[in-house]
Design an enzyme around this catalytic site. Structure first.
Site, PDB file in Angstrom:
ATOM      1  N   HIS A  55       0.569  -1.339   0.140  1.00 31.60           N
ATOM      2  CA  HIS A  55       0.159   0.163  -0.107  1.00 31.60           C
ATOM      3  C   HIS A  55       1.147   1.383   0.377  1.00 31.60           C
ATOM      4  O   HIS A  55       1.695   1.482   0.512  1.00 31.60           O
ATOM      5  CB  HIS A  55      -1.009  -0.342   1.189  1.00 31.60           C
ATOM      6  CG  HIS A  55      -1.888   1.121   1.173  1.00 31.60           C
ATOM      7  ND1 HIS A  55      -2.982   1.317   0.155  1.00 31.60           N
ATOM      8  CD2 HIS A  55      -1.702   2.545   2.240  1.00 31.60           C
ATOM      9  CE1 HIS A  55      -3.585   2.540   0.788  1.00 31.60           C
ATOM     10  NE2 HIS A  55      -2.859   2.952   1.509  1.00 31.60           N
ATOM     11  N   SER A  78      -7.850   4.122   9.412  1.00 34.58           N
ATOM     12  CA  SER A  78      -8.074   3.656   7.799  1.00 34.58           C
ATOM     13  C   SER A  78      -8.087   3.173   6.799  1.00 34.58           C
ATOM     14  O   SER A  78      -8.343   2.404   6.130  1.00 34.58           O
ATOM     15  CB  SER A  78      -9.184   5.391   7.336  1.00 34.58           C
ATOM     16  OG  SER A  78      -9.100   5.816   6.238  1.00 34.58           O
ATOM     17  N   LYS A 131      -9.161  -1.036   6.163  1.00 35.00           N
ATOM     18  CA  LYS A 131      -9.092  -1.775   4.546  1.00 35.00           C
ATOM     19  C   LYS A 131      -7.951  -2.705   3.812  1.00 35.00           C
ATOM     20  O   LYS A 131      -8.328  -3.019   2.950  1.00 35.00           O
ATOM     21  CB  LYS A 131      -8.829  -0.230   3.446  1.00 35.00           C
ATOM     22  CG  LYS A 131     -10.177   0.585   3.604  1.00 35.00           C
ATOM     23  CD  LYS A 131     -10.157   1.515   2.527  1.00 35.00           C
ATOM     24  CE  LYS A 131      -9.150   3.292   3.127  1.00 35.00           C
ATOM     25  NZ  LYS A 131      -9.734   4.384   3.348  1.00 35.00           N
TER      26      LYS A 131
HETATM   27  N1  URA Z   1      -5.937   7.435   3.252  1.00 32.21           N
HETATM   28  C1  URA Z   1      -6.947   6.986   3.730  1.00 32.21           C
HETATM   29  O1  URA Z   1      -7.520   5.975   3.012  1.00 32.21           O
HETATM   30  N2  URA Z   1      -7.258   7.280   5.061  1.00 32.21           N
HETATM   31  C2  URA Z   1      -7.005   8.646   5.218  1.00 32.21           C
HETATM   32  O2  URA Z   1      -7.446   8.464   7.055  1.00 32.21           O
HETATM   33  C3  URA Z   1      -5.962   9.026   5.266  1.00 32.21           C
HETATM   34  C4  URA Z   1      -5.495   8.954   3.493  1.00 32.21           C
END
Ligand code: URA
Ligand code: CA
Length: 435
Positions: A82, A183, A187
């Site tokens: 990522h 966050s 994911k």
């Molecule tokens: N990218 C994300 O997916 N979430 C964030 O809070 C900041 C960057």
């Protein structure tokens, strides 16, 4: 449980329990807790912070708010990468085939570009025929077959994050280490890889403006990954100029193909190698950096990584002749930008270049914007290069008619110095936890 009391507790700097965090996340996702209460809590979190346990519980609750992807049918240790978002960052397209050619499954769910950063899916779609709409079965089968698949997200992963992120965006609560890392990691963990390498960008084109902030974010994300049972490392890298020379969809695919053939720009090659090396380590494929590096260099020099990319393009329905002959890519009309001064390139504001590239048609203003896959910028000069007045510094590709305006914007992104400038260091730090 009572939302008011949870807000009050965080306001006073106290630690929230896993149950309290879950109560908020679930309540906000199902609509029983209103925006204004969650906004107040987010602000309290920004001011008082959360520790690793709270951040992990937040991550977990966000994962549980939606679907997760089960990739256990993929044989071997699946790796994922990522990036926190850069300009001209084509590493996924180099890294994927590179590690897959080592026999390591790289099954990636990617995104589209928004604003000044590009998206892997858009880039891939500039290869005619290539489909990123794989069902989960096909995604798994393809990975088992050739160790490499890249697709868009079909299922509703982490709906809580989507809602909270939108709220943060309008309440000045984006910029907090716990909120950003939960966050991102919710994911990543929800989509099922076994090991993770994070590329945390620092600089003008990035979320994190200082190495210190990037270290703090990386430490937190590595902790979250490890707590979730995923071997995780983070590499902190410089985004004080766009990566490579190409910014734009077709242009970056061409650049990735050249890099896979060992003929790409030095920085893109170096970053791809560094991240691939870490993926070989976290997956247990290699024991030392030197060993990993040797394996990877052989995959480039023997052409195996390049062959893997062709295999991938073919399996996802793309026209391989474009990979074999990159002159086939349909680039938009070309315009040249020349230097107005003599000197050395001192900086190339990544954000400025990203915005300019978007204005040329290569990026989206809003989710609905149409892309021109043949638009973008080639940087003919990078940091440290000597320039003379009248020399070519950038090449623009666009169908837009306000080219002169965008040329100005690009020129503004360039900083020149009368004195010789040293090249920036690309890899700033590696963050990993001792096993
Ligand atoms: N990218 C994300 O997916 N979430 C964030 O809070 C900041 C960057
Ligand atoms: Ca690039």
């Amino acid at each position: 449980m009572n939302t008011y009391e949870i807000i009050e507790k965080k306001k006073n700097g106290l630690k929230l329990t896993p149950e309290e965090i879950k109560y908020i996340v679930d309540g906000y996702t199902n609509g029983s807790i209103p925006d204004y209460q969650v906004s107040a809590l987010l602000m309290a979190i920004c001011l008082k912070g959360m520790d690793v346990d709270e951040t992990f519980n937040l991550t977990k609750s966000m994962i549980e708010s939606g679907d997760t992807i089960d990739l256990t049918k993929i044989e071997g240790k699946k790796v994922d990468k990522h990036s926190t978002g850069g300009v001209g960052d084509t590493t996924t397209l180099v890294l994927g085939p590179l590690v897959a050619s080592c026999g390591i499954p790289f099954a990636k769910m990617s995104g589209r570009g928004l604003g000044h950063t590009g998206g892997t899916l858009d880039k891939l779609e500039s290869i005619p025929g290539l489909s990123i709409d794989l069902g989960i079965e096909e995604f798994i089968d393809n990975t088992n077959k050739i160790k490499l698949a890249i697709c868009g997200q079909t299922t509703d992963v982490t709906p809580a994050d989507k809602k909270i992120y939108a709220l943060r965006d309008t309440t000045a609560t984006v910029n907090n280490v716990s909120l950003i890392s939960s966050s991102i990691m919710s994911k990543k963990i929800a989509v099922g890889a076994d090991c993770l390498v994070l590329d945390v960008k620092v600089g003008s084109g990035a979320f994190m403006k200082t190495v210190e902030d990037a270290v703090e974010l990386s430490e937190m994300m590595v902790s979250l990954g490890e707590k979730a049972g995923k071997n995780t490392q983070a590499v902190i890298t410089n985004m004080n100029q766009p990566l490579g020379r190409a910014v734009g969809n077709s242009l970056e695919v061409i650049e990735a193909i050249n890099t896979l053939k060992g003929q790409g720009p030095e920085d893109l090659y170096e970053l791809s190698m560094e991240l691939a090396e870490k993926l070989l380590l976290v997956s247990g494929h290699s024991q030392t950096e030197e060993e990993a590096r040797k394996v990877l260099e052989e995959k480039i020099s023997s052409g195996k990584a390049y062959e893997k990319f062709k295999e991938f393009v073919a399996l996802q329905g793309g026209d391989v002749s474009y990979v074999e002959n990159v002159d086939k890519f349909d680039l938009s009309p070309m315009f040249e930008l020349f230097s107005e001064v003599d000197g050395y390139v001192q900086g190339i504001d990544a954000l400025g270049i990203g915005e300019a590239s978007k204005n040329l048609g290569a990026g989206r203003e809003t989710k609905e914007s149409e892309l021109d896959l043949g638009a973008g910028i080639l940087l003919n000069k990078k940091i440290g290069d000597k320039v003379s007045k009248g020399e070519l510094i950038a090449t623009l590709y666009t169908k837009k008619d306000n080219v002169e305006e965008i040329k100005e914007q690009i020129l503004k992104a360039f900083k020149f110095s009368d004195n010789k400038v040293e090249k920036d260091q690309l890899i700033l730090k590696v963050i990993k936890h001792e096993q």
